[in-house]
Motif scaffolding. Structure first.
Motif, PDB file in Angstrom:
ATOM      1  N   ASN A   7       0.825  -1.204   0.000  1.00  0.00           N
ATOM      2  CA  ASN A   7       0.000   0.000   0.000  1.00  0.00           C
ATOM      3  C   ASN A   7       0.865   1.261   0.000  1.00  0.00           C
ATOM      4  OD1 ASN A   7      -2.295  -1.611   0.118  1.00  0.00           O
ATOM      5  ND2 ASN A   7      -2.531  -1.432   2.332  1.00  0.00           N
ATOM      6  N   SER A   8       1.950   1.236   0.758  1.00  0.00           N
ATOM      7  CA  SER A   8       2.840   2.399   0.848  1.00  0.00           C
ATOM      8  C   SER A   8       3.511   2.704  -0.488  1.00  0.00           C
ATOM      9  CB  SER A   8       3.921   2.157   1.911  1.00  0.00           C
ATOM     10  OG  SER A   8       3.361   1.999   3.186  1.00  0.00           O
ATOM     11  N   ASN A   9       3.792   1.656  -1.252  1.00  0.00           N
ATOM     12  CA  ASN A   9       4.575   1.822  -2.477  1.00  0.00           C
ATOM     13  C   ASN A   9       3.763   1.611  -3.755  1.00  0.00           C
ATOM     14  OD1 ASN A   9       6.971   2.333  -0.999  1.00  0.00           O
ATOM     15  ND2 ASN A   9       7.239   0.143  -0.648  1.00  0.00           N
ATOM     16  N   ASN A  10       2.433   1.610  -3.612  1.00  0.00           N
ATOM     17  CA  ASN A  10       1.539   1.483  -4.779  1.00  0.00           C
ATOM     18  C   ASN A  10       1.845   0.231  -5.605  1.00  0.00           C
ATOM     19  OD1 ASN A  10       0.086   3.965  -4.325  1.00  0.00           O
ATOM     20  ND2 ASN A  10       1.921   5.053  -5.006  1.00  0.00           N
ATOM     21  N   LEU A  11       1.934  -0.886  -4.913  1.00  0.00           N
ATOM     22  CA  LEU A  11       2.197  -2.166  -5.568  1.00  0.00           C
ATOM     23  C   LEU A  11       0.935  -3.017  -5.539  1.00  0.00           C
ATOM     24  CD1 LEU A  11       5.614  -3.002  -3.838  1.00  0.00           C
ATOM     25  CD2 LEU A  11       5.241  -1.729  -5.956  1.00  0.00           C
ATOM     26  N   GLU A  12       0.674  -3.718  -6.627  1.00  0.00           N
ATOM     27  CA  GLU A  12      -0.430  -4.662  -6.639  1.00  0.00           C
ATOM     28  C   GLU A  12      -0.007  -5.924  -5.902  1.00  0.00           C
ATOM     29  OE1 GLU A  12      -2.220  -5.457 -10.390  1.00  0.00           O
ATOM     30  OE2 GLU A  12      -2.522  -3.336 -10.874  1.00  0.00           O
ATOM     31  N   LEU A  13      -0.897  -6.469  -5.092  1.00  0.00           N
ATOM     32  CA  LEU A  13      -0.599  -7.665  -4.301  1.00  0.00           C
ATOM     33  C   LEU A  13      -1.540  -8.790  -4.696  1.00  0.00           C
ATOM     34  CD1 LEU A  13       0.905  -9.057  -1.938  1.00  0.00           C
ATOM     35  CD2 LEU A  13      -0.837  -8.090  -0.395  1.00  0.00           C
ATOM     36  N   HIS A  14      -0.950  -9.949  -4.987  1.00  0.00           N
ATOM     37  CA  HIS A  14      -1.716 -11.144  -5.342  1.00  0.00           C
ATOM     38  C   HIS A  14      -1.386 -12.239  -4.340  1.00  0.00           C
ATOM     39  CE1 HIS A  14      -2.490  -9.365  -9.365  1.00  0.00           C
ATOM     40  NE2 HIS A  14      -1.262  -8.897  -9.221  1.00  0.00           N
ATOM     41  N   ILE A  15      -2.403 -12.920  -3.803  1.00  0.00           N
ATOM     42  CA  ILE A  15      -2.227 -13.985  -2.820  1.00  0.00           C
ATOM     43  C   ILE A  15      -2.617 -15.310  -3.463  1.00  0.00           C
ATOM     44  CG2 ILE A  15      -2.802 -14.801  -0.514  1.00  0.00           C
ATOM     45  CD1 ILE A  15      -1.463 -12.017  -0.638  1.00  0.00           C
ATOM     46  N   VAL A  16      -1.734 -16.293  -3.386  1.00  0.00           N
ATOM     47  CA  VAL A  16      -1.941 -17.588  -4.038  1.00  0.00           C
ATOM     48  C   VAL A  16      -1.948 -18.707  -3.001  1.00  0.00           C
ATOM     49  CG1 VAL A  16      -1.039 -19.233  -5.736  1.00  0.00           C
ATOM     50  CG2 VAL A  16      -0.767 -16.766  -6.119  1.00  0.00           C
ATOM     51  N   ASP A  17      -2.994 -19.531  -3.031  1.00  0.00           N
ATOM     52  CA  ASP A  17      -3.021 -20.768  -2.250  1.00  0.00           C
ATOM     53  C   ASP A  17      -2.371 -21.853  -3.107  1.00  0.00           C
ATOM     54  OD1 ASP A  17      -3.521 -23.081  -0.840  1.00  0.00           O
ATOM     55  OD2 ASP A  17      -5.704 -22.980  -1.022  1.00  0.00           O
ATOM     56  N   ILE A  71      -6.072 -16.512  -5.053  1.00  0.00           N
ATOM     57  CA  ILE A  71      -5.932 -17.298  -6.278  1.00  0.00           C
ATOM     58  C   ILE A  71      -5.814 -18.767  -5.885  1.00  0.00           C
ATOM     59  CG2 ILE A  71      -4.514 -17.739  -8.323  1.00  0.00           C
ATOM     60  CD1 ILE A  71      -3.563 -14.806  -8.107  1.00  0.00           C
ATOM     61  N   ASP A  72      -6.759 -19.579  -6.298  1.00  0.00           N
ATOM     62  CA  ASP A  72      -6.784 -20.997  -5.917  1.00  0.00           C
ATOM     63  C   ASP A  72      -5.976 -21.816  -6.911  1.00  0.00           C
ATOM     64  OD1 ASP A  72      -7.279 -23.536  -5.040  1.00  0.00           O
ATOM     65  OD2 ASP A  72      -9.430 -23.528  -5.494  1.00  0.00           O
ATOM     66  N   SER A  73      -4.749 -22.156  -6.503  1.00  0.00           N
ATOM     67  CA  SER A  73      -3.892 -23.032  -7.300  1.00  0.00           C
ATOM     68  C   SER A  73      -3.456 -24.237  -6.472  1.00  0.00           C
ATOM     69  CB  SER A  73      -2.666 -22.269  -7.809  1.00  0.00           C
ATOM     70  OG  SER A  73      -3.035 -21.285  -8.738  1.00  0.00           O
ATOM     71  N   LYS A  74      -4.265 -24.610  -5.513  1.00  0.00           N
ATOM     72  CA  LYS A  74      -3.907 -25.645  -4.549  1.00  0.00           C
ATOM     73  C   LYS A  74      -3.581 -26.968  -5.238  1.00  0.00           C
ATOM     74  CE  LYS A  74      -6.545 -25.957  -0.848  1.00  0.00           C
ATOM     75  NZ  LYS A  74      -5.722 -25.420   0.272  1.00  0.00           N
ATOM     76  N   ILE A  75      -2.413 -27.507  -4.925  1.00  0.00           N
ATOM     77  CA  ILE A  75      -2.009 -28.825  -5.409  1.00  0.00           C
ATOM     78  C   ILE A  75      -2.552 -29.912  -4.479  1.00  0.00           C
ATOM     79  CG2 ILE A  75      -0.069 -30.320  -6.007  1.00  0.00           C
ATOM     80  CD1 ILE A  75      -0.239 -27.912  -7.832  1.00  0.00           C
ATOM     81  N   ALA A  76      -2.424 -29.683  -3.186  1.00  0.00           N
ATOM     82  CA  ALA A  76      -2.901 -30.629  -2.167  1.00  0.00           C
ATOM     83  C   ALA A  76      -2.956 -29.881  -0.844  1.00  0.00           C
ATOM     84  CB  ALA A  76      -1.981 -31.838  -2.066  1.00  0.00           C
ATOM     85  N   LEU A  77      -3.466 -30.530   0.181  1.00  0.00           N
ATOM     86  CA  LEU A  77      -3.556 -29.927   1.508  1.00  0.00           C
ATOM     87  C   LEU A  77      -2.219 -30.048   2.241  1.00  0.00           C
ATOM     88  CD1 LEU A  77      -7.094 -31.267   2.471  1.00  0.00           C
ATOM     89  CD2 LEU A  77      -6.497 -28.872   2.014  1.00  0.00           C
ATOM     90  N   GLY A  78      -1.219 -29.389   1.686  1.00  0.00           N
ATOM     91  CA  GLY A  78       0.127 -29.462   2.245  1.00  0.00           C
ATOM     92  C   GLY A  78       0.922 -30.616   1.671  1.00  0.00           C
ATOM     93  N   THR A  79       2.224 -30.568   1.883  1.00  0.00           N
ATOM     94  CA  THR A  79       3.121 -31.630   1.418  1.00  0.00           C
ATOM     95  C   THR A  79       3.185 -32.765   2.440  1.00  0.00           C
ATOM     96  OG1 THR A  79       5.024 -30.525   2.428  1.00  0.00           O
ATOM     97  CG2 THR A  79       4.569 -30.041   0.099  1.00  0.00           C
ATOM     98  N   GLN A  80       3.840 -33.831   2.054  1.00  0.00           N
ATOM     99  CA  GLN A  80       4.124 -34.943   2.965  1.00  0.00           C
ATOM    100  C   GLN A  80       5.351 -34.603   3.831  1.00  0.00           C
ATOM    101  OE1 GLN A  80       2.032 -37.665   3.102  1.00  0.00           O
ATOM    102  NE2 GLN A  80       0.849 -36.438   1.624  1.00  0.00           N
ATOM    103  N   ASN A  81       5.543 -35.343   4.888  1.00  0.00           N
ATOM    104  CA  ASN A  81       6.690 -35.155   5.764  1.00  0.00           C
ATOM    105  C   ASN A  81       7.909 -35.832   5.142  1.00  0.00           C
ATOM    106  OD1 ASN A  81       8.602 -35.020   7.783  1.00  0.00           O
ATOM    107  ND2 ASN A  81       7.260 -35.752   9.412  1.00  0.00           N
ATOM    108  N   TYR A  82       8.898 -35.013   4.758  1.00  0.00           N
ATOM    109  CA  TYR A  82      10.081 -35.570   4.092  1.00  0.00           C
ATOM    110  C   TYR A  82      10.984 -36.368   5.031  1.00  0.00           C
ATOM    111  CZ  TYR A  82      11.382 -30.774   5.453  1.00  0.00           C
ATOM    112  OH  TYR A  82      11.546 -29.578   6.130  1.00  0.00           O
ATOM    113  N   GLU A  83      10.646 -36.442   6.312  1.00  0.00           N
ATOM    114  CA  GLU A  83      11.343 -37.381   7.189  1.00  0.00           C
ATOM    115  C   GLU A  83      10.998 -38.826   6.806  1.00  0.00           C
ATOM    116  OE1 GLU A  83      11.958 -35.898  11.589  1.00  0.00           O
ATOM    117  OE2 GLU A  83       9.874 -35.516  10.965  1.00  0.00           O
ATOM    118  N   ASP A  84       9.821 -39.002   6.206  1.00  0.00           N
ATOM    119  CA  ASP A  84       9.337 -40.343   5.877  1.00  0.00           C
ATOM    120  C   ASP A  84       9.337 -40.632   4.383  1.00  0.00           C
ATOM    121  OD1 ASP A  84       8.673 -40.660   8.635  1.00  0.00           O
ATOM    122  OD2 ASP A  84       6.823 -39.530   8.261  1.00  0.00           O
ATOM    123  N   GLN A  85       9.053 -39.598   3.562  1.00  0.00           N
ATOM    124  CA  GLN A  85       8.933 -39.781   2.108  1.00  0.00           C
ATOM    125  C   GLN A  85       9.116 -38.424   1.437  1.00  0.00           C
ATOM    126  OE1 GLN A  85       4.524 -40.655   2.938  1.00  0.00           O
ATOM    127  NE2 GLN A  85       4.470 -39.958   0.814  1.00  0.00           N
TER     128      GLN A  85
END
Length: 343
Positions: A99-109, A122-136
């Motif tokens: 807002n201070s710098n007159n920039l357009e802001l886009h929020i992406v899921d 912006i709905d670009s959801k691949i999945a409900l979060g990633t898997q735990n890389y400790e396991d896979q």
């Protein structure tokens, strides 16, 4: 197969632009980085009168499987979704700075573990979060490639709407761990040299985080850039990688934010090194690993004010400097215009 057609910037106008900069009513080099940036933006746009049009920040949000356990993050995973709603409600630091710098802001899921019902996201959801890389692996290769393409598509749409200067931000509890793993794997340095405080870990917690991530690296031992990204990355990091590549393909000026965004750039430049021609580095993060990333990329950032918030805040703060660089090139008088002697 991920492929982007990115041209290295042309140097055809380099001498003309350099002469124009040097003939402004000032001593040679007196405007410092403004001169360097003006030259770079002029070369990116292949113009002696470059223009900054509809400058924008895109914040990509995603959740990380490891964050559910709470071992590497002091805040619970739910904060990701809560902060996305804060962005939409105009309450976060990135909102204030845009807002201070007159920039357009886009929020992406990109992959938040929450179902939003807000048309400002912006709905670009691949999945409900990633898997735990400790396991896979955090995501499949197919999911990773889909995220890269979706990030690219978002940038193409913003460009079609008239934007030629763009910065990227992120939100995702646990994503400094992903960035540290990506950094360690691509730069081939110990994870201990990559891990920092993130959202506020103490020294013993940082040590514990490094120990956990060291075992993750030992488990997977990946070296190919896309393998590194899909094994350790978040959906938001993969989308930023695609966003970088598409923005460079479109010859946009790209303002690089901090630690997590630069981790995405490390992958993007492995896919196509020409992407770096289009990057201006906004700031040096307070995360120790970011300074090493910048050194690896031979990057000189505009700001160094201790930021480690993410969200694209460093890019948003540096954007006025980009505008000022172009404005002095176009509006400042030359010695002959002003009848000022230069010898």
């Amino acid at each position: 197969m991920i492929s982007f057609n990115i041209d290295n910037i042309s140097n055809d106008l380099k001498q003309v632009l350099t002469d124009k900069i040097n003939n402004k009513t000032k001593p040679l080099g007196a405007l410092g980085m403004l001169e360097t940036i003006a030259l770079q933006v002029g070369l990116i746009q292949n113009s002696i009168q470059p223009q900054i049009k509809k400058p924008s920040i895109v914040v990509f949000a995603g959740d990380h499987g490891i964050a559910k356990k709470g071992e590497v993050n002091p805040f619970p995973q739910e904060v990701t979704a809560q902060m996305v709603l804060n962005f939409v409600n105009n309450g976060a630091a990135i909102n204030v700075l845009c807002n201070s710098n007159n920039l357009e802001l886009h929020i992406v899921d990109a992959g938040v573990n929450f179902e939003f019902s807000n048309n400002l996201i912006i709905d670009s959801k691949i999945a409900l979060g990633t898997q735990n890389y400790e396991d896979q692996p955090a995501m499949t290769l197919a999911q990773c490639e889909e995220a890269i393409q979706k990030g690219a598509e978002i940038v193409r749409k913003i460009h079609t709407d008239g934007c030629n200067t763009i910065g990227f931000g992120e939100m995702g509890i646990g994503n400094t761990s992903s960035a540290s793993l990506i950094m360690s794997s691509i730069l081939n340095i110990p994870i201990e040299d990559c891990v920092g405080a993130g959202t506020g870990l103490s020294k013993p917690e940082i040590s514990k985080k490094a120990t956990i991530l060291k075992s993750v690296i030992k488990k997977h031992n990946v070296t190919d850039p896309l393998d590194i990204l899909h094994t350790y990355g978040g959906f938001e990091i993969a989308m930023i990688c695609g966003a970088f590549l598409a923005a460079a393909e479109l010859k946009m000026t790209i303002l690089v934010d901090g630690f997590i965004v630069t981790a995405a750039l490390l992958v993007a430049q492995k896919i196509n090194s020409a992407v770096l021609d289009y990057c201006v580095f906004g700031h040096t993060s307070g995360e120790q690993g970011h300074q090493k990333m910048l050194s690896h990329l031979n990057a000189t950032p505009i700001l160094n004010i201790g930021l480690r918030l993410g969200e694209g805040t460093g890019a948003a703060l540096a954007m006025p400097v980009i505008k000022a660089s172009v404005n002095f090139l176009n509006e400042m008088a030359s010695f002959s215009d002003a009848n000022v002697s230069n010898n």
